[in-house]
Design a protein around this motif. Structure first.
Motif, PDB file in Angstrom:
ATOM      1  N   VAL A   1       0.872  -1.173   0.000  1.00  0.00           N
ATOM      2  CA  VAL A   1       0.000   0.000   0.000  1.00  0.00           C
ATOM      3  C   VAL A   1       0.913   1.229   0.000  1.00  0.00           C
ATOM      4  CG1 VAL A   1      -1.738   1.320   1.259  1.00  0.00           C
ATOM      5  CG2 VAL A   1      -1.862  -1.166   1.241  1.00  0.00           C
TER       6      VAL A   1
ATOM      7  N   THR B   1       1.824   4.716   0.869  1.00  0.00           N
ATOM      8  CA  THR B   1       1.359   5.605   1.934  1.00  0.00           C
ATOM      9  C   THR B   1       1.989   6.995   1.859  1.00  0.00           C
ATOM     10  OG1 THR B   1       3.054   4.805   3.463  1.00  0.00           O
ATOM     11  CG2 THR B   1       0.911   3.680   3.511  1.00  0.00           C
TER      12      THR B   1
ATOM     13  N   SER C   1       5.947   2.919   0.989  1.00  0.00           N
ATOM     14  CA  SER C   1       5.062   1.805   0.689  1.00  0.00           C
ATOM     15  C   SER C   1       5.183   0.784   1.808  1.00  0.00           C
ATOM     16  CB  SER C   1       5.422   1.161  -0.651  1.00  0.00           C
ATOM     17  OG  SER C   1       4.499   0.143  -0.981  1.00  0.00           O
TER      18      SER C   1
ATOM     19  N   THR D   1       1.257  -5.080   3.884  1.00  0.00           N
ATOM     20  CA  THR D   1       0.205  -5.413   4.839  1.00  0.00           C
ATOM     21  C   THR D   1       0.209  -6.913   5.104  1.00  0.00           C
ATOM     22  OG1 THR D   1      -1.483  -5.819   3.150  1.00  0.00           O
ATOM     23  CG2 THR D   1      -1.233  -3.550   3.917  1.00  0.00           C
TER      24      THR D   1
ATOM     25  N   CYS E   1      -5.153  -7.293   3.474  1.00  0.00           N
ATOM     26  CA  CYS E   1      -5.942  -6.125   3.100  1.00  0.00           C
ATOM     27  C   CYS E   1      -7.110  -6.563   2.243  1.00  0.00           C
ATOM     28  CB  CYS E   1      -5.101  -5.047   2.432  1.00  0.00           C
ATOM     29  SG  CYS E   1      -4.698  -5.301   0.721  1.00  0.00           S
TER      30      CYS E   1
ATOM     31  N   PHE F   1      -1.153  -1.127  -3.849  1.00  0.00           N
ATOM     32  CA  PHE F   1      -2.333  -0.297  -4.044  1.00  0.00           C
ATOM     33  C   PHE F   1      -2.008   1.157  -3.752  1.00  0.00           C
ATOM     34  CE2 PHE F   1      -3.881  -4.559  -3.285  1.00  0.00           C
ATOM     35  CZ  PHE F   1      -4.773  -4.714  -4.336  1.00  0.00           C
TER      36      PHE F   1
ATOM     37  N   PRO G   1      -7.240   0.711   0.608  1.00  0.00           N
ATOM     38  CA  PRO G   1      -8.028  -0.504   0.772  1.00  0.00           C
ATOM     39  C   PRO G   1      -9.203  -0.244   1.717  1.00  0.00           C
ATOM     40  CG  PRO G   1      -5.696  -0.981   1.007  1.00  0.00           C
ATOM     41  CD  PRO G   1      -5.845   0.507   1.005  1.00  0.00           C
TER      42      PRO G   1
ATOM     43  N   ILE H   1      -7.353  -2.869   6.381  1.00  0.00           N
ATOM     44  CA  ILE H   1      -5.988  -3.397   6.500  1.00  0.00           C
ATOM     45  C   ILE H   1      -5.860  -4.033   7.873  1.00  0.00           C
ATOM     46  CG2 ILE H   1      -3.536  -2.817   6.708  1.00  0.00           C
ATOM     47  CD1 ILE H   1      -3.951  -0.622   4.652  1.00  0.00           C
TER      48      ILE H   1
ATOM     49  N   TYR I   1      -1.844   5.145   7.466  1.00  0.00           N
ATOM     50  CA  TYR I   1      -3.112   4.632   6.948  1.00  0.00           C
ATOM     51  C   TYR I   1      -4.238   5.648   7.133  1.00  0.00           C
ATOM     52  CZ  TYR I   1      -0.837  -0.001   6.706  1.00  0.00           C
ATOM     53  OH  TYR I   1      -0.009  -1.050   6.409  1.00  0.00           O
TER      54      TYR I   1
ATOM     55  N   VAL J   1      -7.611   5.087   4.856  1.00  0.00           N
ATOM     56  CA  VAL J   1      -8.058   3.698   4.959  1.00  0.00           C
ATOM     57  C   VAL J   1      -9.179   3.694   6.002  1.00  0.00           C
ATOM     58  CG1 VAL J   1      -7.404   1.354   5.632  1.00  0.00           C
ATOM     59  CG2 VAL J   1      -5.787   2.791   4.342  1.00  0.00           C
TER      60      VAL J   1
END
Length: 190
Positions: free
Chosen positions: A72, A74, A79, A82, A85, A102, A106, A109, A129, A134
């Motif tokens: 993910v 961020t 990155s 996870t 997710c 991603f 998501p 997570i 997150y 998220v």
């Protein structure tokens, strides 16, 4: 002997980075951070939750997908990997033939805490997150016997901590019926 990976890398370079080892890295402010291999307990807990979420997705006839160890993004050069997710089918389609990192948030997570990831899971990933928006983040902590469910409200996480025989309350999976002790029992081999 493990060689030190590159010292500075962009997100785009991270997507195709391969040092020839089977090591997994997170990208934090342009630096690669080596992720230690998980314990068997960690694998068992993730497997239990993965199975439960996939069964619930199927029961609800949802088009969501649940992935282990996906990335993910961020931040600009950040990155995270996870443990689990949940994403929409559309999000997965966007990455069908690309690195599974991603760039949109998501739906959920889940991170399982290990002794070396306490600060990362509770502090760093929590803020990253939330900034990514998220909507729901679980911190499964076998060290403390707790599962923290964080729900995004006005840009910040509101936290509810579940223990023992308490049922995990999820906004994403409103009808999911799993008690905390079931999750941690799954992490044992007895």
């Amino acid at each position: 002997m493990v060689s030190t990976p590159v010292t500075s890398i962009t997100f785009e370079e991270y997507l195709t980075y391969d040092d020839g080892s089977d090591f997994h890295y997170e990208l934090v402010d342009g630096k690669l951070e080596l992720m230690n291999p998980p314990t068997i307990q960690h694998f068992l807990i993730v497997d239990f939750l993965d199975t439960a979420l996939k069964a619930e997705i199927k029961r609800c006839n949802s088009t969501w997908l649940c992935f282990r160890e996906s990335g993910v993004r961020t931040g600009r050069n950040k990155s995270r990997l996870t443990d689990l997710c949940v994403v929409t089918l559309e999000q997965a389609r966007e990455l069908l033939n690309a690195s599974a990192v991603f760039q949109s948030p998501p739906l959920l997570i889940i991170e399982v805490v290990s002794p070396e990831s306490v600060k990362r899971d509770y502090r760093h990933k929590r803020s990253e997150y939330a900034a990514l928006e998220v909507p729901e983040y679980w911190i499964v902590d076998p060290l403390e016997g707790t599962i923290s469910v964080l729900l995004l409200e006005d840009g910040f996480y509101e936290e509810t901590v579940f223990t023992g025989t308490g049922q995990i309350g999820s906004r994403t999976f409103a009808e999911l019926a799993i008690a905390v002790d079931q999750v941690f029992t799954a992490g044992n081999l007895s």
